[in-house]
Design a protein around this motif. Structure first.
Motif, PDB file in Angstrom:
ATOM      1  N   ALA A 136       1.052  -1.188  -0.012  1.00 22.94           N
ATOM      2  CA  ALA A 136       0.063  -0.144  -0.088  1.00 22.94           C
ATOM      3  C   ALA A 136       0.881   1.193  -0.119  1.00 22.94           C
ATOM      4  O   ALA A 136       1.689   1.516   0.689  1.00 22.94           O
ATOM      5  CB  ALA A 136      -0.766  -0.204   0.978  1.00 22.94           C
ATOM      6  N   ARG A 137       0.707   2.043  -0.995  1.00 16.16           N
ATOM      7  CA  ARG A 137       1.258   3.402  -0.847  1.00 16.16           C
ATOM      8  C   ARG A 137       0.548   4.565  -1.451  1.00 16.16           C
ATOM      9  O   ARG A 137      -0.252   4.199  -2.547  1.00 16.16           O
ATOM     10  CB  ARG A 137       2.612   3.374  -1.864  1.00 16.16           C
ATOM     11  CG  ARG A 137       3.703   2.483  -1.454  1.00 16.16           C
ATOM     12  CD  ARG A 137       4.731   2.468  -2.514  1.00 16.16           C
ATOM     13  NE  ARG A 137       5.628   1.392  -2.263  1.00 16.16           N
ATOM     14  CZ  ARG A 137       5.243   0.147  -2.985  1.00 16.16           C
ATOM     15  NH1 ARG A 137       4.511  -0.042  -3.838  1.00 16.16           N
ATOM     16  NH2 ARG A 137       6.104  -0.937  -2.402  1.00 16.16           N
ATOM     17  N   ASP A 138       0.285   5.674  -0.845  1.00 18.53           N
ATOM     18  CA  ASP A 138      -0.617   6.855  -1.183  1.00 18.53           C
ATOM     19  C   ASP A 138      -1.884   6.430  -1.692  1.00 18.53           C
ATOM     20  O   ASP A 138      -2.483   6.808  -2.473  1.00 18.53           O
ATOM     21  CB  ASP A 138       0.092   7.550  -2.373  1.00 18.53           C
ATOM     22  CG  ASP A 138       1.648   7.783  -2.117  1.00 18.53           C
ATOM     23  OD1 ASP A 138       1.838   8.191  -0.968  1.00 18.53           O
ATOM     24  OD2 ASP A 138       2.469   7.842  -3.034  1.00 18.53           O
ATOM     25  N   GLY A 139      -2.404   5.465  -0.772  1.00 19.84           N
ATOM     26  CA  GLY A 139      -4.005   4.938  -0.953  1.00 19.84           C
ATOM     27  C   GLY A 139      -4.163   4.069  -2.307  1.00 19.84           C
ATOM     28  O   GLY A 139      -5.353   3.557  -2.228  1.00 19.84           O
ATOM     29  N   ALA A 140      -3.111   3.598  -2.734  1.00 22.53           N
ATOM     30  CA  ALA A 140      -3.254   2.614  -4.007  1.00 22.53           C
ATOM     31  C   ALA A 140      -2.570   1.384  -3.450  1.00 22.53           C
ATOM     32  O   ALA A 140      -1.814   1.368  -2.531  1.00 22.53           O
ATOM     33  CB  ALA A 140      -2.851   3.043  -5.086  1.00 22.53           C
ATOM     34  N   VAL A 141      -2.660   0.168  -4.038  1.00 22.07           N
ATOM     35  CA  VAL A 141      -1.834  -1.054  -3.724  1.00 22.07           C
ATOM     36  C   VAL A 141      -1.058  -1.302  -5.177  1.00 22.07           C
ATOM     37  O   VAL A 141      -1.608  -1.359  -6.232  1.00 22.07           O
ATOM     38  CB  VAL A 141      -2.992  -1.935  -3.480  1.00 22.07           C
ATOM     39  CG1 VAL A 141      -2.070  -3.387  -3.562  1.00 22.07           C
ATOM     40  CG2 VAL A 141      -3.736  -1.738  -2.254  1.00 22.07           C
ATOM     41  N   THR A 142       0.232  -1.408  -4.847  1.00 20.97           N
ATOM     42  CA  THR A 142       1.070  -1.761  -6.113  1.00 20.97           C
ATOM     43  C   THR A 142       1.937  -3.259  -5.417  1.00 20.97           C
ATOM     44  O   THR A 142       2.644  -3.062  -4.460  1.00 20.97           O
ATOM     45  CB  THR A 142       1.919  -0.622  -6.346  1.00 20.97           C
ATOM     46  OG1 THR A 142       1.464   0.135  -6.758  1.00 20.97           O
ATOM     47  CG2 THR A 142       3.001  -1.240  -7.543  1.00 20.97           C
ATOM     48  N   ARG A 143       1.516  -4.372  -5.892  1.00 18.62           N
ATOM     49  CA  ARG A 143       1.971  -5.785  -5.455  1.00 18.62           C
ATOM     50  C   ARG A 143       2.202  -6.501  -6.694  1.00 18.62           C
ATOM     51  O   ARG A 143       1.397  -7.223  -6.916  1.00 18.62           O
ATOM     52  CB  ARG A 143       0.881  -6.213  -4.691  1.00 18.62           C
ATOM     53  CG  ARG A 143       1.558  -7.097  -3.289  1.00 18.62           C
ATOM     54  CD  ARG A 143       0.427  -7.404  -2.324  1.00 18.62           C
ATOM     55  NE  ARG A 143      -1.048  -7.822  -2.970  1.00 18.62           N
ATOM     56  CZ  ARG A 143      -2.096  -7.247  -2.185  1.00 18.62           C
ATOM     57  NH1 ARG A 143      -1.962  -6.218  -1.422  1.00 18.62           N
ATOM     58  NH2 ARG A 143      -3.163  -7.496  -2.853  1.00 18.62           N
ATOM     59  N   LEU A 144       3.329  -6.078  -7.415  1.00 22.38           N
ATOM     60  CA  LEU A 144       3.417  -6.560  -8.662  1.00 22.38           C
ATOM     61  C   LEU A 144       3.901  -7.975  -8.670  1.00 22.38           C
ATOM     62  O   LEU A 144       4.512  -8.456  -7.509  1.00 22.38           O
ATOM     63  CB  LEU A 144       4.598  -5.879  -9.557  1.00 22.38           C
ATOM     64  CG  LEU A 144       4.294  -4.486  -9.735  1.00 22.38           C
ATOM     65  CD1 LEU A 144       5.435  -3.803 -10.605  1.00 22.38           C
ATOM     66  CD2 LEU A 144       2.823  -4.069 -10.131  1.00 22.38           C
TER      67      LEU A 144
END
Ligand code: HGY
Ligand code: MN
Ligand code: MN
Length: 405
Positions: free
Chosen positions: A19-27
């Motif tokens: 989670a970063r800045d309200g979004a989810v980036t989990r590639l």
């Protein structure tokens, strides 16, 4: 009965990873995706499951059955995300799969045949361009030379798998479809239909076919000030015309979509006419003939624009999944499962691709149940209600009781 608070807690726990800045980036095939697998594995191991990860990075958590040698019932989805994605795409399906099994174990259910939770690796294909990667590896449907595909920093699939502690050959993850009695997947709808129909659940009839490709347009880098407009071979403007042609080809056909999601220019400076432009294409439709027609129109446009602008263009198709009808028996089971929780579930197609396509195409009886979502998808606006997830988990528990005894 599913446990609303256990569900809510797990949604919050899993969506905190990446989670970063309200979004989810989990590639896919990253340490973040591995952390998500470890979390899901800990939930399952705590309830007696044997957990393992395969050569493609897929997590399997096996809950034993009285008849251990029987084909398993496989249930799950994926825990990777697109860059700056939402909290629910894929993840909610895995969480609900665990919840359905735990709610059955909570009341002393003993499965007749084994049940496995699966979290497929790299479903989004965001790093290496191979969508449905983990399930494609398991069902022998990877594109050629998949292990050599590299991400933007030059890291190959093989290297990323080795960094996770695997050998680096995803083909070793192959499973015999005959050892799988059925595959079930819960997933947010990612579209507006269930919300518009005011229904919390929907039964998926079929999943669109998808073609993914990369287009490389080579022109001539030049000085932005000293090069008159008629003397240019501007790779970006050529690419722009081709992208608009893709839009026209898709718009002119019903239920057909075409998207340019990634674009890069070289050398990439404000005072240099772009010498090269690379962009991706994503074409989808419920029928293969429409996909083929869009691709034919697109290739004509590429030829026309390249000749007119003095460009050299190549189109590299790196993944294709055919339109996939889902098993009628499983559709009927999910309709009865939804009815068992008081929902008359509409039947609807999926415009999104899903891991379910690979077991279905390999001959495994496959079903999908959609959970109402709002705010679109592949965006932090993506949203789903825990109360709907609880209903979905109860419906899945109904289906598991019938399939796994
Ligand atoms: O692209 C898709 O449809 C899926 O989210 N991977
Ligand atoms: Mn997705
Ligand atoms: Mn998904």
């Amino acid at each position: 009965m599913s446990d609303f608070f256990r569900l809510q807690k797990r949604i919050d726990e899993l969506s905190a990873i990446g989670a970063r800045d309200g979004a989810v980036t989990r590639l896919g095939l990253t340490a973040d995706e591995q952390a998500a697998r470890d979390l899901v594995a800990s939930w399952c191991a705590a309830r007696g499951a044997q957990v393992r990860r395969d050569a493609a990075g897929n997590l399997f958590a096996r809950f034993p059955g009285e008849r251990e040698g029987d084909p398993v019932v496989l249930v799950g989805s994926h825990v990777d995300s697109v860059p700056e994605g939402g909290r629910f795409d894929g993840a909610l399906g895995v969480i609900c799969a665990v919840e359905a099994i735990e709610s059955l174990l909570d009341v002393g259910t003993r499965f007749q045949r084994p049940v496995e939770v699966v979290a497929w690796a790299d479903e989004e294909g965001a790093r290496f361009g191979i969508g449905l990667f983990g399930s494609a590896a398991a069902f022998d449907r990877l594109p050629a030379r998949a292990a050599e595909r590299a991400d933007r920093s030059g890291v190959s699939v093989a290297a990323a798998l080795r960094a996770l502690g695997e050998q680096g050959d995803p083909a070793l993850a192959r499973r015999d479809p005959r050892e799988i009695a059925a595959y079930l997947e819960l997933h947010i709808e990612q579209g507006p239909k269930l919300a518009e129909a005011n229904r919390p659940l929907g039964v998926v009839s079929d999943i669109v076919g998808i073609v993914h490709g990369r287009v490389t347009v080579k022109g001539r880098a030049d000085h932005a000030g000293a090069t008159v407009m008629t003397a240019r071979a501007d790779a970006f403007l050529g690419a722009a015309e081709m992208a608009l042609a893709l839009e026209t080809a898709a718009r002119s056909r019903e239920n057909t979509v075409g998207t340019v999601g990634e674009v890069g220019v070289r050398p990439g400076a404000k005072n240099v006419v772009p010498g090269e432009c690379v962009f991706t294409i994503d074409v989808r439709a419920p029928e293969q003939s429409r996909i083929d027609a869009v691709m034919a129109d697109f290739r004509d446009a590429v030829k026309r624009v390249s000749e007119a602008r003095g460009l050299e263009t190549s189109v590299d198709l790196f993944n294709a999944i055919p339109p996939t009808p889902l098993d009628a028996t499983m559709r009927d089971l999910f309709a009865r499962a939804a009815a068992s929780v008081g929902v008359e579930a509409p039947v609807l197609p999926s415009g999104a691709g899903h891991d379910a396509q690979n077991p279905a195409l390999a001959g495994v009886p496959t079903g999908m149940l959609f959970i109402r979502s709002t705010g679109g998808s592949h965006t932090p606006r993506e949203s789903a209600a825990t109360v709907d997830a609880a209903l979905a988990s109860d419906a899945l528990a109904f289906a598991l009781r019938r399939l796994a005894g």
